[in-house]
Design an enzyme around this catalytic site. Structure first.
Site, PDB file in Angstrom:
ATOM      1  N   ASP A 151      -4.082  -1.335  -1.122  1.00  0.00           N
ATOM      2  CA  ASP A 151      -5.190  -1.667  -0.204  1.00  0.00           C
ATOM      3  C   ASP A 151      -6.526  -1.082  -0.662  1.00  0.00           C
ATOM      4  O   ASP A 151      -7.589  -1.702  -0.489  1.00  0.00           O
ATOM      5  CB  ASP A 151      -4.873  -1.257   1.253  1.00  0.00           C
ATOM      6  CG  ASP A 151      -4.432   0.190   1.411  1.00  0.00           C
ATOM      7  OD1 ASP A 151      -4.346   0.910   0.403  1.00  0.00           O
ATOM      8  OD2 ASP A 151      -4.161   0.598   2.558  1.00  0.00           O
ATOM      9  N   ARG A 185       7.266   6.576  -4.528  1.00  0.00           N
ATOM     10  CA  ARG A 185       7.869   7.132  -3.314  1.00  0.00           C
ATOM     11  C   ARG A 185       7.278   6.393  -2.137  1.00  0.00           C
ATOM     12  O   ARG A 185       6.146   5.895  -2.197  1.00  0.00           O
ATOM     13  CB  ARG A 185       7.561   8.630  -3.184  1.00  0.00           C
ATOM     14  CG  ARG A 185       6.084   8.893  -3.246  1.00  0.00           C
ATOM     15  CD  ARG A 185       5.656  10.326  -3.058  1.00  0.00           C
ATOM     16  NE  ARG A 185       4.257  10.431  -3.482  1.00  0.00           N
ATOM     17  CZ  ARG A 185       3.858  10.846  -4.657  1.00  0.00           C
ATOM     18  NH1 ARG A 185       4.737  11.260  -5.552  1.00  0.00           N
ATOM     19  NH2 ARG A 185       2.579  10.879  -4.969  1.00  0.00           N
ATOM     20  N   SER A 204       0.801  -1.228   0.000  1.00  0.00           N
ATOM     21  CA  SER A 204       0.000   0.000   0.000  1.00  0.00           C
ATOM     22  C   SER A 204       0.834   1.279   0.000  1.00  0.00           C
ATOM     23  O   SER A 204       0.822   2.064   0.973  1.00  0.00           O
ATOM     24  CB  SER A 204      -0.976  -0.039   1.161  1.00  0.00           C
ATOM     25  OG  SER A 204      -1.756  -1.203   1.024  1.00  0.00           O
TER      26      SER A 204
HETATM   27  C1  GLC Z   1      -0.814   5.942   1.701  1.00  0.00           C
HETATM   28  C2  GLC Z   1      -0.296   5.127   0.531  1.00  0.00           C
HETATM   29  C3  GLC Z   1      -1.427   4.518  -0.254  1.00  0.00           C
HETATM   30  C4  GLC Z   1      -2.352   3.754   0.665  1.00  0.00           C
HETATM   31  C5  GLC Z   1      -2.818   4.633   1.821  1.00  0.00           C
HETATM   32  C6  GLC Z   1      -3.701   3.876   2.810  1.00  0.00           C
HETATM   33  O1  GLC Z   1      -1.509   7.034   1.204  1.00  0.00           O
HETATM   34  O2  GLC Z   1       0.494   5.937  -0.307  1.00  0.00           O
HETATM   35  O3  GLC Z   1      -0.929   3.656  -1.247  1.00  0.00           O
HETATM   36  O4  GLC Z   1      -3.458   3.294  -0.054  1.00  0.00           O
HETATM   37  O5  GLC Z   1      -1.691   5.142   2.499  1.00  0.00           O
HETATM   38  O6  GLC Z   1      -3.053   2.795   3.356  1.00  0.00           O
END
Ligand code: GLC
Length: 475
Positions: free
Chosen positions: A208, A170, A155
């Site tokens: 996620d 990133r 995620s």
């Molecule tokens: C951050 C991550 C994203 C993820 C979110 C919730 O924003 O960059 O990919 O979905 O957290 O976990």
């Protein structure tokens, strides 16, 4: 032992009330302001779909369309979230039903900053332990010699060329593992799997939010959007391929649909033109490992809300307004004030605010007056409410862009903030009505299905079905 009691200054009640008014002005979002944010947000979503490498990256996920609900079989899911690592064995039973066995492993702070390959090695080790302890006879067990498809929920923002690929744009949520940004994390993880000789095949790399979108739709087909409000904050939804200009040259049939991982936490990053940041938000940003980045997420997600409140308290300590004569060093440590404390403060049911007494004495060795505790609770409410109202701006932008307002839609929502912060969902709904008027009631969030586990398994199943049918997985 002699104890000295601090006498509150005579005007303490008025002083606290005056301060509160100042913070009310700073942290309150008017409906008018929210509508302006939605306007700018919608534009950013369009720009992200039109061109690569935009601030809100709007990532095509190569998850094509909705699940049928008839996906079946055994799948492994590995979930590298912001706080834990989770391994699941999911048995999809069809008709929107499933069974799940899981084990959670805590991630140490150092692991988040340690070399990237080591982090994936750790993931593979946990997977191995899980597989070994779940081999046997009976339901929920893995059969000896069985090679299982694996969905990896990673995620963080990754650009994908196909579903089992993802180049990390990133790190977010405080991660900083070197030698990972700019690299294909699926390939790195495969390398770790090979080291451990695991009987699994990495089928899909997912976010996620995408998992949540698919899992929620599997059980509730009215779901059109998924949002996560946890350590991080993000959303996914299903887009028409014809409306994703930046992939027009890939030859995906234009009448197909593809899930988009918005990575909306990055909205207004670097430019800081649209979001009302207070000086506390600016400190949080500048002191973070990624200054300028994730501007929207830093105002909303569970990783930052406690820190914002702590910075307000520290300022009032410096000004001599709070805790005069007490030793406050414990409160001076960055990130020591957990966002869970805001939840607890807001839900304290006692007149004396005993829960808040407990938090301050137990964790910070500080005594508080009732007036101070009432002030803390009000402050938590302002910060929590602002987070929820900003969240509704993000949801509203997708609703507006996709034209979902009239017919309405369900929004699957997950994450610690959404699930545990008292009144968060109500405040999001209230925000949607402030933006859209009465029609805002047509947009309803609900507690989503487990996207990182079940969603990942369903996506692995959908991918396998496409593969077996000879349909395009990538182009
Ligand atoms: C951050 C991550 C994203 C993820 C979110 C919730 O924003 O960059 O990919 O979905 O957290 O976990």
């Amino acid at each position: 032992m002699r104890r000295t009691f601090r006498m509150p200054p005579k005007n303490v009640l008025r002083t606290m009330a005056d301060h509160l008014r100042k913070y009310e002005t700073l942290f309150t979002l008017t409906p008018q302001r929210m509508r302006m944010i939605v306007e700018a947000f919608t534009e950013s979503l369009d720009v992200g779909l039109a061109k690569p490498d935009q601030i809100v990256p709007m990532i095509p996920t190569f998850v094509f369309g909705w699940p049928s609900g008839q996906e079946t079989g055994d799948y492994l899911a590995l979930d590298l979230g912001g706080t834990n690592l989770r391994v699941c064995l999911v048995t999809l039973q069809g008709n929107g039903k499933f069974e799940l066995t899981q084990t959670k492993y805590r991630l140490a702070e150092e692991q988040k900053q340690d070399d990237g390959q080591k982090l994936f090695d750790f993931c593979a080790e946990c997977l191995k332990t899980f597989v070994e302890s779940n081999v046997g006879e009976g339901p929920g067990m893995l059969k000896e010699g069985q090679v299982l498809p694996l969905g990896f929920t990673f995620s963080y923002p990754c650009t994908q060329e196909r579903i089992d690929h993802g180049e990390l744009i990133r790190w977010t949520k405080g991660f900083g593992a070197p030698n990972t940004e700019g690299r294909d994390v699926a390939a790195m993880f495969k390398e770790s799997l090979a080291k451990h000789n695991l009987p699994v095949q990495l089928t899909a790399l997912i976010n996620d939010t995408t998992g949540t979108l698919i899992a929620s739709h599997y059980v509730n087909p009215r779901t059109k959007i998924a949002v996560i409000f946890g350590t991080g904050c993000n959303a996914a939804y299903m887009e028409h391929v014809k409306d994703i200009p930046k992939i027009a040259n890939l030859g995906v049939p234009p009448d197909a649909d593809m899930a988009i991982n918005c990575e909306w936490g990055a909205f207004d990053s670097f430019e800081h033109e649209h979001l009302p940041r207070t000086k506390y938000d600016i400190i949080v940003d500048e002191a973070s490992n990624k200054p300028g980045e994730q501007a929207f997420e830093k105002l909303i997600s569970g990783r930052y809300l406690g820190e914002i409140l702590r910075l307000v308290l520290c300022e009032l300590i410096d000004e001599g307004v709070l805790f005069l004569g007490q030793n406050t060093y414990k409160l001076e440590k960055p990130y020591c004030f957990d966002t869970a404390f805001l939840s607890l403060m807001e839900s304290d049911p006692t007149d004396e605010l005993l829960m808040i007494i407990g938090i301050f004495t137990h964790f910070f060795a500080i005594e508080t007056t009732l007036a101070e505790r009432q002030f803390f609770r009000a402050l938590a409410k302002l910060i929590g409410r602002r987070a929820a109202r900003l969240s509704s701006c993000g949801i509203a932008a997708i609703v507006k862009k996709m034209g979902y307002l009239e017919e309405g839609c369900a929004v699957g929502a997950d994450g610690s903030l959404y699930n545990k912060y008292p009144g968060f969902a109500d405040r999001v709904h209230e925000g949607l009505q402030d933006i859209f008027g009465d029609k805002g009631r047509n947009i309803v969030t609900y507690h989503a299905e487990d996207g990182s586990g079940v969603g990942s398994a369903i996506i692995a199943a959908m991918t396998k079905i496409r593969k077996d049918a000879g349909l395009c997985l990538h182009v």
